[in-house]
Design a protein around this motif. Structure first.
Motif, PDB file in Angstrom:
ATOM      1  N   TYR A  12       0.832  -1.191   0.000  1.00 27.49           N
ATOM      2  CA  TYR A  12       0.000   0.000   0.000  1.00 27.49           C
ATOM      3  C   TYR A  12       0.873   1.250   0.000  1.00 27.49           C
ATOM      4  O   TYR A  12       1.359   1.684   1.053  1.00 27.49           O
ATOM      5  CB  TYR A  12      -0.930   0.006   1.215  1.00 27.49           C
ATOM      6  N   PRO A  13       1.111   1.830  -1.170  1.00 26.49           N
ATOM      7  CA  PRO A  13       1.921   3.050  -1.246  1.00 26.49           C
ATOM      8  C   PRO A  13       1.201   4.203  -0.546  1.00 26.49           C
ATOM      9  O   PRO A  13      -0.017   4.158  -0.326  1.00 26.49           O
ATOM     10  CB  PRO A  13       2.043   3.305  -2.748  1.00 26.49           C
ATOM     11  N   PRO A  14       1.942   5.255  -0.187  1.00 27.55           N
ATOM     12  CA  PRO A  14       1.341   6.397   0.509  1.00 27.55           C
ATOM     13  C   PRO A  14       0.220   7.028  -0.315  1.00 27.55           C
ATOM     14  O   PRO A  14       0.268   7.089  -1.543  1.00 27.55           O
ATOM     15  CB  PRO A  14       2.517   7.368   0.664  1.00 27.55           C
ATOM     16  N   VAL A  15      -0.785   7.488   0.376  1.00 31.02           N
ATOM     17  CA  VAL A  15      -1.922   8.160  -0.249  1.00 31.02           C
ATOM     18  C   VAL A  15      -2.095   9.522   0.417  1.00 31.02           C
ATOM     19  O   VAL A  15      -2.123   9.627   1.641  1.00 31.02           O
ATOM     20  CB  VAL A  15      -3.225   7.349  -0.103  1.00 31.02           C
ATOM     21  N   ALA A  16      -2.195  10.569  -0.398  1.00 30.39           N
ATOM     22  CA  ALA A  16      -2.418  11.908   0.132  1.00 30.39           C
ATOM     23  C   ALA A  16      -3.903  12.228   0.100  1.00 30.39           C
ATOM     24  O   ALA A  16      -4.662  11.682  -0.712  1.00 30.39           O
ATOM     25  CB  ALA A  16      -1.639  12.938  -0.685  1.00 30.39           C
ATOM     26  N   VAL A  17      -4.332  13.134   0.987  1.00 32.59           N
ATOM     27  CA  VAL A  17      -5.723  13.563   1.054  1.00 32.59           C
ATOM     28  C   VAL A  17      -5.781  15.064   0.777  1.00 32.59           C
ATOM     29  O   VAL A  17      -5.006  15.841   1.347  1.00 32.59           O
ATOM     30  CB  VAL A  17      -6.344  13.254   2.427  1.00 32.59           C
ATOM     31  N   THR A  18      -6.681  15.448  -0.113  1.00 36.67           N
ATOM     32  CA  THR A  18      -6.854  16.859  -0.441  1.00 36.67           C
ATOM     33  C   THR A  18      -8.325  17.247  -0.277  1.00 36.67           C
ATOM     34  O   THR A  18      -9.190  16.404  -0.071  1.00 36.67           O
ATOM     35  CB  THR A  18      -6.418  17.170  -1.886  1.00 36.67           C
ATOM     36  N   VAL A  19      -8.574  18.542  -0.372  1.00 31.42           N
ATOM     37  CA  VAL A  19      -9.940  19.064  -0.410  1.00 31.42           C
ATOM     38  C   VAL A  19     -10.068  19.970  -1.626  1.00 31.42           C
ATOM     39  O   VAL A  19      -9.111  20.630  -2.030  1.00 31.42           O
ATOM     40  CB  VAL A  19     -10.295  19.845   0.872  1.00 31.42           C
ATOM     41  N   LEU A  49     -10.286  24.228  -9.241  1.00 37.17           N
ATOM     42  CA  LEU A  49     -11.083  24.597  -8.080  1.00 37.17           C
ATOM     43  C   LEU A  49     -10.147  24.970  -6.930  1.00 37.17           C
ATOM     44  O   LEU A  49      -9.043  24.440  -6.829  1.00 37.17           O
ATOM     45  CB  LEU A  49     -11.973  23.426  -7.650  1.00 37.17           C
ATOM     46  N   PRO A  50     -10.559  25.868  -6.062  1.00 43.06           N
ATOM     47  CA  PRO A  50      -9.741  26.146  -4.876  1.00 43.06           C
ATOM     48  C   PRO A  50      -9.618  24.876  -4.040  1.00 43.06           C
ATOM     49  O   PRO A  50     -10.562  24.097  -3.923  1.00 43.06           O
ATOM     50  CB  PRO A  50     -10.558  27.210  -4.120  1.00 43.06           C
ATOM     51  N   GLY A  51      -8.454  24.673  -3.451  1.00 41.86           N
ATOM     52  CA  GLY A  51      -8.257  23.490  -2.610  1.00 41.86           C
ATOM     53  C   GLY A  51      -6.788  23.198  -2.410  1.00 41.86           C
ATOM     54  O   GLY A  51      -5.916  23.956  -2.841  1.00 41.86           O
ATOM     55  N   GLY A  52      -6.515  22.084  -1.758  1.00 40.80           N
ATOM     56  CA  GLY A  52      -5.134  21.707  -1.504  1.00 40.80           C
ATOM     57  C   GLY A  52      -5.052  20.549  -0.532  1.00 40.80           C
ATOM     58  O   GLY A  52      -6.066  19.916  -0.196  1.00 40.80           O
ATOM     59  N   PHE A  53      -3.847  20.257  -0.072  1.00 40.30           N
ATOM     60  CA  PHE A  53      -3.593  19.099   0.776  1.00 40.30           C
ATOM     61  C   PHE A  53      -4.063  19.337   2.204  1.00 40.30           C
ATOM     62  O   PHE A  53      -3.976  20.443   2.736  1.00 40.30           O
ATOM     63  CB  PHE A  53      -2.099  18.766   0.775  1.00 40.30           C
ATOM     64  N   VAL A  54      -4.559  18.268   2.812  1.00 38.75           N
ATOM     65  CA  VAL A  54      -5.004  18.306   4.201  1.00 38.75           C
ATOM     66  C   VAL A  54      -3.797  18.087   5.109  1.00 38.75           C
ATOM     67  O   VAL A  54      -3.012  17.156   4.907  1.00 38.75           O
ATOM     68  CB  VAL A  54      -6.063  17.216   4.464  1.00 38.75           C
ATOM     69  N   ALA A  61     -13.098  19.480   6.985  1.00 32.23           N
ATOM     70  CA  ALA A  61     -13.806  20.760   6.912  1.00 32.23           C
ATOM     71  C   ALA A  61     -12.870  21.924   7.233  1.00 32.23           C
ATOM     72  O   ALA A  61     -12.934  22.978   6.589  1.00 32.23           O
ATOM     73  CB  ALA A  61     -14.994  20.748   7.869  1.00 32.23           C
ATOM     74  N   ASP A  62     -12.008  21.739   8.212  1.00 35.70           N
ATOM     75  CA  ASP A  62     -11.052  22.799   8.555  1.00 35.70           C
ATOM     76  C   ASP A  62     -10.087  23.053   7.402  1.00 35.70           C
ATOM     77  O   ASP A  62      -9.736  24.198   7.106  1.00 35.70           O
ATOM     78  CB  ASP A  62     -10.264  22.434   9.813  1.00 35.70           C
ATOM     79  N   ALA A  63      -9.649  21.987   6.757  1.00 37.28           N
ATOM     80  CA  ALA A  63      -8.733  22.130   5.623  1.00 37.28           C
ATOM     81  C   ALA A  63      -9.413  22.868   4.478  1.00 37.28           C
ATOM     82  O   ALA A  63      -8.809  23.723   3.825  1.00 37.28           O
ATOM     83  CB  ALA A  63      -8.251  20.763   5.159  1.00 37.28           C
ATOM     84  N   ALA A  64     -10.684  22.549   4.222  1.00 37.90           N
ATOM     85  CA  ALA A  64     -11.411  23.210   3.140  1.00 37.90           C
ATOM     86  C   ALA A  64     -11.546  24.706   3.423  1.00 37.90           C
ATOM     87  O   ALA A  64     -11.335  25.540   2.532  1.00 37.90           O
ATOM     88  CB  ALA A  64     -12.789  22.578   2.968  1.00 37.90           C
ATOM     89  N   ALA A  65     -11.887  25.060   4.659  1.00 35.79           N
ATOM     90  CA  ALA A  65     -12.026  26.473   5.025  1.00 35.79           C
ATOM     91  C   ALA A  65     -10.695  27.197   4.916  1.00 35.79           C
ATOM     92  O   ALA A  65     -10.618  28.333   4.425  1.00 35.79           O
ATOM     93  CB  ALA A  65     -12.591  26.594   6.433  1.00 35.79           C
ATOM     94  N   ARG A  66      -9.618  26.550   5.350  1.00 36.99           N
ATOM     95  CA  ARG A  66      -8.292  27.173   5.284  1.00 36.99           C
ATOM     96  C   ARG A  66      -7.839  27.377   3.844  1.00 36.99           C
ATOM     97  O   ARG A  66      -7.366  28.461   3.482  1.00 36.99           O
ATOM     98  CB  ARG A  66      -7.262  26.309   6.030  1.00 36.99           C
ATOM     99  N   GLU A  67      -7.992  26.345   3.026  1.00 33.73           N
ATOM    100  CA  GLU A  67      -7.552  26.463   1.635  1.00 33.73           C
ATOM    101  C   GLU A  67      -8.348  27.528   0.891  1.00 33.73           C
ATOM    102  O   GLU A  67      -7.796  28.275   0.086  1.00 33.73           O
ATOM    103  CB  GLU A  67      -7.695  25.112   0.930  1.00 33.73           C
ATOM    104  N   LEU A  68      -9.635  27.597   1.166  1.00 32.04           N
ATOM    105  CA  LEU A  68     -10.459  28.601   0.502  1.00 32.04           C
ATOM    106  C   LEU A  68      -9.980  30.001   0.860  1.00 32.04           C
ATOM    107  O   LEU A  68      -9.878  30.880  -0.003  1.00 32.04           O
ATOM    108  CB  LEU A  68     -11.920  28.422   0.906  1.00 32.04           C
ATOM    109  N   GLU A  69      -9.658  30.208   2.127  1.00 28.03           N
ATOM    110  CA  GLU A  69      -9.175  31.525   2.544  1.00 28.03           C
ATOM    111  C   GLU A  69      -7.785  31.813   1.993  1.00 28.03           C
ATOM    112  O   GLU A  69      -7.509  32.916   1.513  1.00 28.03           O
ATOM    113  CB  GLU A  69      -9.163  31.623   4.065  1.00 28.03           C
TER     114      GLU A  69
END
Length: 244
Positions: A12-19, A49-54, A61-69
């Motif tokens: 199982y290679p590493p998996v990143a999470v984004t929003v 779309l606006p977004g980025g890595f968690v 939800a916190d990551a989504a709010a931060r990336e949007l700002e």
């Protein structure tokens, strides 16, 4: 413990999470989405779309709010989770799973690019969701065209049975202004009398303010605000499928 009996990290290679955030508004009688132009590879120069890595210590939800700002300067938005996107190859850097969010606002703020975004701007959705356009990351990076399409369809569907359309209106609005939201989001013309009957026929869906306005021109119109009832019964069904 053998790999057949338990977890084997080598498989199982590493998996990143984004929003990713689908932020919609209405401007100049057009349904528009907030997009950023990427300042870094991959897809440098493409819209996204606006977004980025968690971050490790963040909720989605916190990551989504931060990336949007960070990427647009927009803050304080109510974000509704839209879906999860994790097809292999959606990001050329590594395996990435993204949680997408949807938000709607009545008065779009001035936005500026930040973080890895060169520019943030409001763009009519038809610019990227026209059915005649090819599926290509040169139009929208990664699989963001699919996410945008899903977000628009979620908004269109929820207008049928919920008070979501009032999110595009100000605190006080006329039935005509609310109807115009439906027409823009759905891409259809609606019968004014039938619409008025349906949205005022559900007890508590709209609350009269007791005030009138002439801002739309013509005869004075009654002002309403969103009521406590959140569900239209019966729902208002879309007359025909939307074009995009």
């Amino acid at each position: 413990m053998s790999s057949k009996q338990g977890y084997d990290p080598s498989k199982y290679p590493p998996v990143a999470v984004t929003v990713d955030i689908v932020l919609l508004t209405i401007r100049d009688d057009s349904l528009e989405a907030l997009l950023v132009r990427r300042g870094q590879e991959p897809f440098k120069g493409s819209y996204a779309l606006p977004g980025g890595f968690v971050r490790p210590d963040e909720t989605l939800a916190d990551a989504a709010a931060r990336e949007l700002e960070e990427e647009t300067g927009a803050r304080g938005m109510h974000l509704e989770q839209l879906g999860t996107y994790g097809d292999p190859g959606r990001d050329p850097r590594m395996r990435v799973v993204s949680a997408a969010y949807l938000a709607l606002i009545p008065n779009p703020p001035e936005v500026t690019g930040g973080s890895d975004a060169e520019v943030a701007e409001w763009v009519p959705i038809a610019t990227f969701l026209d059915a005649s356009l090819p599926e290509s990351p040169s139009l929208l990076a990664f699989d963001h065209r699919k996410i945008l399409r899903d977000g628009v369809e979620r908004a269109r569907a929820k207008l049928e049975y919920s008070g979501l359309a009032t999110a595009f209106c100000g605190t006080e609005f006329t039935v005509g202004e609310l109807r115009r939201v439906y027409e823009i989001v759905w891409g259809v013309d609606l019968d004014a009398r039938n619409f008025h009957r349906k949205v005022t026929g559900t007890l508590g869906f709209l609350e009269p303010t007791g005030e009138m306005t002439t801002r739309g021109g013509g005869r004075p119109a009654q002002l309403f605000r969103r009521g406590a009832t959140q569900t239209l019964n019966p729902p208002i069904l879309r007359p025909t499928p939307s074009v995009v």
